[in-house]
Design a protein around this motif. Structure first.
Motif, PDB file in Angstrom:
ATOM      1  N   LEU A   9       6.356   2.678   7.799  1.00 22.64           N
ATOM      2  CA  LEU A   9       6.383   1.902   6.562  1.00 22.64           C
ATOM      3  C   LEU A   9       6.440   2.779   5.305  1.00 22.64           C
ATOM      4  CD1 LEU A   9       3.893  -1.025   7.300  1.00 22.64           C
ATOM      5  CD2 LEU A   9       6.391  -1.045   7.358  1.00 22.64           C
ATOM      6  N   LYS A  10       6.219   4.081   5.462  1.00 20.49           N
ATOM      7  CA  LYS A  10       6.262   4.969   4.288  1.00 20.49           C
ATOM      8  C   LYS A  10       7.624   4.958   3.600  1.00 20.49           C
ATOM      9  CE  LYS A  10       2.517   8.164   5.492  1.00 20.49           C
ATOM     10  NZ  LYS A  10       2.144   9.570   5.763  1.00 20.49           N
ATOM     11  N   PRO A  11       8.736   5.113   4.336  1.00 20.29           N
ATOM     12  CA  PRO A  11      10.037   5.059   3.647  1.00 20.29           C
ATOM     13  C   PRO A  11      10.339   3.686   3.045  1.00 20.29           C
ATOM     14  CG  PRO A  11      10.331   5.249   6.029  1.00 20.29           C
ATOM     15  CD  PRO A  11       8.896   5.491   5.760  1.00 20.29           C
ATOM     16  N   VAL A  12       9.765   2.637   3.608  1.00 26.16           N
ATOM     17  CA  VAL A  12       9.973   1.301   3.043  1.00 26.16           C
ATOM     18  C   VAL A  12       9.274   1.217   1.682  1.00 26.16           C
ATOM     19  CG1 VAL A  12       9.711  -1.174   3.407  1.00 26.16           C
ATOM     20  CG2 VAL A  12      10.091   0.336   5.376  1.00 26.16           C
ATOM     21  N   GLY A  13       8.041   1.716   1.650  1.00 29.40           N
ATOM     22  CA  GLY A  13       7.329   1.743   0.378  1.00 29.40           C
ATOM     23  C   GLY A  13       8.020   2.628  -0.638  1.00 29.40           C
ATOM     24  N   ALA A  14       8.546   3.763  -0.183  1.00 27.59           N
ATOM     25  CA  ALA A  14       9.229   4.689  -1.100  1.00 27.59           C
ATOM     26  C   ALA A  14      10.501   4.059  -1.663  1.00 27.59           C
ATOM     27  CB  ALA A  14       9.559   5.984  -0.359  1.00 27.59           C
ATOM     28  N   SER A  15      11.267   3.354  -0.827  1.00 25.65           N
ATOM     29  CA  SER A  15      12.492   2.716  -1.324  1.00 25.65           C
ATOM     30  C   SER A  15      12.155   1.605  -2.312  1.00 25.65           C
ATOM     31  CB  SER A  15      13.308   2.155  -0.156  1.00 25.65           C
ATOM     32  OG  SER A  15      12.607   1.123   0.514  1.00 25.65           O
ATOM     33  N   LEU A  16      11.031   0.927  -2.112  1.00 22.26           N
ATOM     34  CA  LEU A  16      10.614  -0.112  -3.049  1.00 22.26           C
ATOM     35  C   LEU A  16      10.226   0.508  -4.392  1.00 22.26           C
ATOM     36  CD1 LEU A  16      10.082  -3.157  -3.350  1.00 22.26           C
ATOM     37  CD2 LEU A  16       7.745  -2.741  -2.533  1.00 22.26           C
ATOM     38  N   ALA A  17       9.582   1.683  -4.322  1.00 24.83           N
ATOM     39  CA  ALA A  17       9.198   2.372  -5.555  1.00 24.83           C
ATOM     40  C   ALA A  17      10.427   2.805  -6.355  1.00 24.83           C
ATOM     41  CB  ALA A  17       8.315   3.579  -5.225  1.00 24.83           C
ATOM     42  N   ILE A  18      11.465   3.254  -5.648  1.00 23.17           N
ATOM     43  CA  ILE A  18      12.704   3.644  -6.336  1.00 23.17           C
ATOM     44  C   ILE A  18      13.355   2.425  -6.974  1.00 23.17           C
ATOM     45  CG2 ILE A  18      15.045   4.510  -5.957  1.00 23.17           C
ATOM     46  CD1 ILE A  18      13.848   6.291  -3.724  1.00 23.17           C
ATOM     47  N   LEU A  19      13.317   1.310  -6.275  1.00 25.15           N
ATOM     48  CA  LEU A  19      13.990   0.106  -6.748  1.00 25.15           C
ATOM     49  C   LEU A  19      13.235  -0.572  -7.887  1.00 25.15           C
ATOM     50  CD1 LEU A  19      16.353  -1.888  -6.191  1.00 25.15           C
ATOM     51  CD2 LEU A  19      14.816  -3.110  -4.637  1.00 25.15           C
ATOM     52  N   ARG A  20      11.912  -0.638  -7.762  1.00 24.19           N
ATOM     53  CA  ARG A  20      11.115  -1.426  -8.708  1.00 24.19           C
ATOM     54  C   ARG A  20      10.293  -0.579  -9.683  1.00 24.19           C
ATOM     55  NH1 ARG A  20      11.963  -7.060  -9.084  1.00 24.19           N
ATOM     56  NH2 ARG A  20      12.932  -7.710  -7.118  1.00 24.19           N
ATOM     57  N   LYS A  21      10.352   0.741  -9.492  1.00 27.51           N
ATOM     58  CA  LYS A  21       9.503   1.633 -10.307  1.00 27.51           C
ATOM     59  C   LYS A  21       8.048   1.165 -10.149  1.00 27.51           C
ATOM     60  CE  LYS A  21      13.073   3.863 -12.106  1.00 27.51           C
ATOM     61  NZ  LYS A  21      14.153   3.220 -11.346  1.00 27.51           N
ATOM     62  N   ALA A  78      13.861  -7.225   5.092  1.00 31.01           N
ATOM     63  CA  ALA A  78      15.220  -6.665   5.121  1.00 31.01           C
ATOM     64  C   ALA A  78      15.209  -5.258   5.691  1.00 31.01           C
ATOM     65  CB  ALA A  78      15.813  -6.662   3.714  1.00 31.01           C
ATOM     66  N   ALA A  79      14.218  -4.453   5.288  1.00 28.38           N
ATOM     67  CA  ALA A  79      14.124  -3.075   5.793  1.00 28.38           C
ATOM     68  C   ALA A  79      13.817  -3.064   7.289  1.00 28.38           C
ATOM     69  CB  ALA A  79      13.052  -2.311   5.024  1.00 28.38           C
ATOM     70  N   MET A  80      12.916  -3.949   7.729  1.00 28.63           N
ATOM     71  CA  MET A  80      12.561  -4.000   9.146  1.00 28.63           C
ATOM     72  C   MET A  80      13.738  -4.466   9.999  1.00 28.63           C
ATOM     73  SD  MET A  80       9.500  -2.865   9.557  1.00 28.63           S
ATOM     74  CE  MET A  80      10.020  -1.717   8.291  1.00 28.63           C
ATOM     75  N   LEU A 102       0.842  -1.209   0.000  1.00 26.74           N
ATOM     76  CA  LEU A 102       0.000   0.000   0.000  1.00 26.74           C
ATOM     77  C   LEU A 102       0.873   1.252   0.000  1.00 26.74           C
ATOM     78  CD1 LEU A 102      -2.965  -0.696   2.458  1.00 26.74           C
ATOM     79  CD2 LEU A 102      -3.076  -0.419  -0.012  1.00 26.74           C
ATOM     80  N   ARG A 103       1.944   1.242   0.819  1.00 29.46           N
ATOM     81  CA  ARG A 103       2.839   2.401   0.894  1.00 29.46           C
ATOM     82  C   ARG A 103       3.644   2.553  -0.406  1.00 29.46           C
ATOM     83  NH1 ARG A 103       0.604   5.477   4.759  1.00 29.46           N
ATOM     84  NH2 ARG A 103       0.589   4.470   6.821  1.00 29.46           N
ATOM     85  N   TYR A 104       3.899   1.448  -1.051  1.00 32.08           N
ATOM     86  CA  TYR A 104       4.556   1.468  -2.369  1.00 32.08           C
ATOM     87  C   TYR A 104       3.656   2.170  -3.386  1.00 32.08           C
ATOM     88  CZ  TYR A 104       5.603  -0.732  -6.946  1.00 32.08           C
ATOM     89  OH  TYR A 104       5.843  -0.988  -8.270  1.00 32.08           O
TER      90      TYR A 104
END
Length: 584
Positions: free
Chosen positions: A205-217, A238-240, A182-184
């Motif tokens: 969880l917001k920065p986790v979703g944001a880092s996933l968006a950068i990694l996976r578009k 891994a992020a947690m 959801l945060r992604y």
């Protein structure tokens, strides 16, 4: 130098002298103990020798006690031996014995009290929080208790490994993955609205979703859940774990091993199956059904056949399911495989530091240990009760970061690592603990961590005062000159040395009993005696630690001051707190 071990040996020699070597050789002397007397006015040490040996000898305890006491009176270090009550023997030692002990403290330094290597391997597993969010204050207590206990056990002579069990195989990590997804989507600009019930709502969880968006578009958006779930789950775990490691570092905690539960479930749960097969080969596993739960029986309860472990043969209340009727492994089955993994790694004692809600684990893990190891290894489950946070006497309940609990990081960032670590030990772990932000930061006797750290800082200040006065202060080993230390005859000074003499026994007993809170209590008592002696010097100039007109006495008392500082520093190091040279 352990005063109590030393005198246990001397008491055994006195027993042999009192009743004869042949009679003494037929007795079990392992129950003979030497301890501090309950009432310090009775003496320095007390032994139960006459009490435990009278019955097998067919003797009266007091008469046997008098015979043993008479033998002890010939010991040059014993000033007085007397029999009290039903047969306890109280000993008062010579001042020279105590100043000799202080010399030993100064020679050993911060290694004073360290046990000899035992060859035992001990695994201490603690924290082991689900990798679904930041550490909260409840985790904080278990983290400090486990870390300090591991330090104590290692200091006592065992080889210790600090371990973290990552619960990354249950449904909770799938919930985490869906929450991160959801945060992604939110990071990609989509509107997600209110977080649905059952998912994790915290902003962490917001920065986790944001880092996933950068990694996976936006590549994950085209996948169905079965495809994206394992990708997001691995990224989220891994992020947690990175967040959890960072939180623990705030407390000065670093585990040596991070063990993934998923490795037990790999290859269709092969390692779990192997562990069950090992028990089955010894007829410790069978197919059967369990009786209904006590009290109100749930509507969905069924009398169904399962694969069960015969844990009642090892003292458990009921046999424990290993495989459900559906064929899936239970959580307990993974616990069995995990214990076996530790045992196969060569550990003979496994300590589990868990929350108070894990009370049911005690008997079942003891049963697993006995069954898997054939009685050659043991499991100790240490339970930690809840921590209640207060600010100015008012409960603190909410967190800006998590939304529904106070994080470990918030507590440490506000008051500092040392107050958190010390105060989490200032109550036995199985008792609830109140933590008041204001009280743990005030500079007063009522704040134990300040009081203990101030003792170390005051000791350093005394040495600086002597140096400023022109006294050449030698090394600690040179301060431990036995002849010079014999000048310490004041009862307050000798009382401080007696307290130093308790340290090796205290460390060993706290490690054996799995009660690290004893160390915090001891340090407070030692600090109290030290501050009291310092204050006596304010009223009686002849008792001051520094007297520039009497360098010999000053050096003797500086030896005492340094002895206190060394033990305080040693104890604080085991707790994981600093020993400051100055406090402002």
């Amino acid at each position: 130098m352990n005063v109590f071990s030393d005198f246990e040996a001397r008491v055994r020699e006195a027993v042999s002298k009192a009743i004869g070597p042949e009679a003494a050789g037929s007795l079990d002397l392992s129950r003979v103990a030497v301890e501090p007397p309950r009432d310090p006015s009775h003496g320095d040490l007390a032994t139960n020798a006459a009490m435990v040996l009278a019955k097998p000898l067919g003797a009266k305890p007091r008469e046997l006690g008098e015979a043993i006491a008479d033998a002890l009176r010939s010991d040059p270090d014993v000033m007085e031996a007397s029999v009290a009550g039903p047969g306890f023997i109280n000993l008062r030692l010579t001042p020279i014995y105590w100043t000799g002990l202080l010399a030993n403290v100064l020679t050993k330094g911060e290694d004073y009290g360290r046990g000899e290597p035992t060859g035992r391997r001990v695994n201490v597993e603690y924290v082991s929080a689900n990798p679904t969010g930041p550490m909260h204050v409840g985790h904080c207590r278990g983290a400090v208790v486990g870390d300090t206990l591991a330090n104590l056990v290692a200091f006592s002579g065992d080889e210790v490994v600090k371990e973290y069990y990552i619960n990354d195989a249950g449904e909770q990590v799938n919930v985490l993955a869906r929450s991160v997804f959801l945060r992604y989507r939110e990071a990609l600009g989509q509107t997600v609205g209110e977080i649905p019930a059952g998912l994790y709502p915290g902003d962490y969880l917001k920065p986790v979703g944001a880092s996933l968006a950068i990694l996976r578009k936006d590549s994950l958006l085209a996948m169905d859940e079965a495809e994206w779930l394992p990708i997001v789950r691995d990224h989220a775990i891994a992020a947690m774990m990175l967040m959890i490691r960072d939180d623990l570092k705030l407390l000065g905690i670093e585990h040596e091993v991070f063990f993934s539960e998923r490795t037990l479930h790999a290859d269709n749960g092969g390692r779990i199956g192997d562990a069950i097969d090992g028990l089955r080969s010894r007829n410790l596993v069978y197919q059967g059904s369990l009786p209904p739960p006590k009290g109100q029986v749930p509507e969905d309860w069924e009398d169904r056949e399962q694969t069960l472990f015969r844990s009642t043969e090892f003292g458990d209340d009921i046999d424990r399911p290993l495989v459900k009727s559906s064929g899936a492994y239970t959580y307990f089955a993974a616990d069995v495989a995990y214990f076996k993994d530790k045992f196969d790694r060569g550990f003979t004692e496994m300590v589990y530091v868990l929350g108070a809600d894990h009370g049911g684990y005690v008997k079942r893990m003891e049963a697993v240990a006995a069954a898997v190891s054939g009685g050659t290894a043991e499991a100790d489950v240490l339970l930690c009760q809840l921590v209640k946070l207060f600010r100015d006497g008012e409960p603190v309940k909410m967190s800006k970061r998590s939304g529904d609990f106070v994080t470990l990081a918030e507590v440490v960032e506000e008051v500092g690592r040392d107050p958190v670590r010390f105060m989490m030990l200032y109550r036995k772990s199985d008792a609830p603990l109140d933590f008041d932000f204001q009280k743990v930061t005030e500079q007063s006797k009522d704040n134990p961590v300040f009081y203990v750290q101030y003792a170390h800082a005051r000791a350093a200040s005394v040495v600086r005062q002597a140096v400023a006065g022109g006294v050449e202060v030698p090394s600690d080993a040179e301060l431990g000159d036995p002849g010079r230390l014999e000048a310490l005859t004041d009862e307050g000074e000798l009382g401080l040395i007696r307290k130093l003499g308790e340290y090796p026994r205290l460390v060993a007993a706290a490690a054996a009993a799995k009660e690290p809170h004893r160390l915090a209590f001891y340090l407070y008592d030692l600090a109290q005696l030290f501050h009291a002696q310092y204050n006596r010097g304010r009223d009686v100039p002849d008792l001051r630690f520094v007297n520039l007109d009497d360098t010999r006495m000053t050096l003797a008392r500086l030896g005492l001051v340094r002895g206190v500082a060394l033990v305080v520093a040693s104890g604080l190091k085991l707790i994981g707190a600093a020993a400051p040279e100055e406090m402002r």
